[in-house]
Design a protein around this motif. Sequence first.
Motif, PDB file in Angstrom:
ATOM      1  N   ARG A   1      11.644   3.301 133.582  1.00  0.00           N
ATOM      2  CA  ARG A   1      10.815   2.226 133.031  1.00  0.00           C
ATOM      3  C   ARG A   1       9.348   2.427 133.435  1.00  0.00           C
ATOM      4  O   ARG A   1       8.447   2.344 132.604  1.00  0.00           O
ATOM      5  N   ASN A   2       9.113   2.706 134.726  1.00  0.00           N
ATOM      6  CA  ASN A   2       7.742   2.889 135.212  1.00  0.00           C
ATOM      7  C   ASN A   2       7.088   4.116 134.590  1.00  0.00           C
ATOM      8  O   ASN A   2       5.915   4.092 134.224  1.00  0.00           O
ATOM      9  N   ALA A   3       7.857   5.205 134.464  1.00  0.00           N
ATOM     10  CA  ALA A   3       7.311   6.440 133.898  1.00  0.00           C
ATOM     11  C   ALA A   3       6.922   6.233 132.438  1.00  0.00           C
ATOM     12  O   ALA A   3       5.877   6.700 131.983  1.00  0.00           O
ATOM     13  N   VAL A   4       7.753   5.491 131.713  1.00  0.00           N
ATOM     14  CA  VAL A   4       7.472   5.217 130.300  1.00  0.00           C
ATOM     15  C   VAL A   4       6.202   4.372 130.173  1.00  0.00           C
ATOM     16  O   VAL A   4       5.332   4.649 129.358  1.00  0.00           O
ATOM     17  N   MET A   5       6.098   3.347 131.020  1.00  0.00           N
ATOM     18  CA  MET A   5       4.928   2.471 130.955  1.00  0.00           C
ATOM     19  C   MET A   5       3.650   3.225 131.307  1.00  0.00           C
ATOM     20  O   MET A   5       2.584   2.932 130.787  1.00  0.00           O
ATOM     21  N   ALA A   6       3.771   4.210 132.195  1.00  0.00           N
ATOM     22  CA  ALA A   6       2.605   4.997 132.598  1.00  0.00           C
ATOM     23  C   ALA A   6       2.417   6.206 131.670  1.00  0.00           C
ATOM     24  O   ALA A   6       1.570   7.060 131.925  1.00  0.00           O
ATOM     25  N   ARG A   7       3.243   6.268 130.598  1.00  0.00           N
ATOM     26  CA  ARG A   7       3.148   7.342 129.606  1.00  0.00           C
ATOM     27  C   ARG A   7       3.338   8.741 130.210  1.00  0.00           C
ATOM     28  O   ARG A   7       2.676   9.682 129.804  1.00  0.00           O
ATOM     29  N   HIS A   8       4.201   8.856 131.197  1.00  0.00           N
ATOM     30  CA  HIS A   8       4.459  10.170 131.777  1.00  0.00           C
ATOM     31  C   HIS A   8       5.293  11.000 130.811  1.00  0.00           C
ATOM     32  O   HIS A   8       6.047  10.467 130.017  1.00  0.00           O
ATOM     33  N   GLU A   9       5.162  12.305 130.944  1.00  0.00           N
ATOM     34  CA  GLU A   9       5.912  13.213 130.081  1.00  0.00           C
ATOM     35  C   GLU A   9       7.333  13.360 130.595  1.00  0.00           C
ATOM     36  O   GLU A   9       8.278  13.477 129.839  1.00  0.00           O
ATOM     37  N   LYS A  10       7.469  13.341 131.933  1.00  0.00           N
ATOM     38  CA  LYS A  10       8.796  13.524 132.519  1.00  0.00           C
ATOM     39  C   LYS A  10       8.912  12.734 133.817  1.00  0.00           C
ATOM     40  O   LYS A  10       7.908  12.308 134.381  1.00  0.00           O
ATOM     41  N   VAL A  11      10.146  12.548 134.248  1.00  0.00           N
ATOM     42  CA  VAL A  11      10.400  11.843 135.498  1.00  0.00           C
ATOM     43  C   VAL A  11      11.597  12.506 136.172  1.00  0.00           C
ATOM     44  O   VAL A  11      12.532  12.930 135.505  1.00  0.00           O
TER      45      VAL A  11
END
Length: 132
Positions: A15-25
């Motif tokens: 959820r956090n990675a998506v909100m921060a627009r990260h490419e991968k987690v």
Amino acid sequence: MSASDPVADMLTKIRNAVMARHEKVDIPASKLKLEIVKILKTEGYIKNFKKVQEDGKNTIRIFLKYDDKNEPVIHGIEKISTPGRRVYSGYKELPRVRNGYGSVIVSTSAGVTTGKKASEKMVGGELVCKVW
């Protein structure tokens, strides 16, 4: 964050990675998490994933998916069952997520699957999480 609920930690990281627009987690690997990630890929919520080994630790690297407008494909991802409150459902009572636009992930005796497939196989189980 509780260490006693690794799946909740995984969902929070996604959820956090998506909100921060990260490419991968990256998340620590486990069998259950791997099954959940496979479903996210099959259902089209993530681009891809791979198992990575770093410093002797197994990690699942999840590649997040965005549409043409760079909007995340995952709008929400929520844990249903918690260690303190397990939620079970028979196959007839499996919840619909966002009127069928989302998926519920169920841990059944036949393995981890989506609510849709669990109803088809007529198996209920523990409601792990929902994603839309």
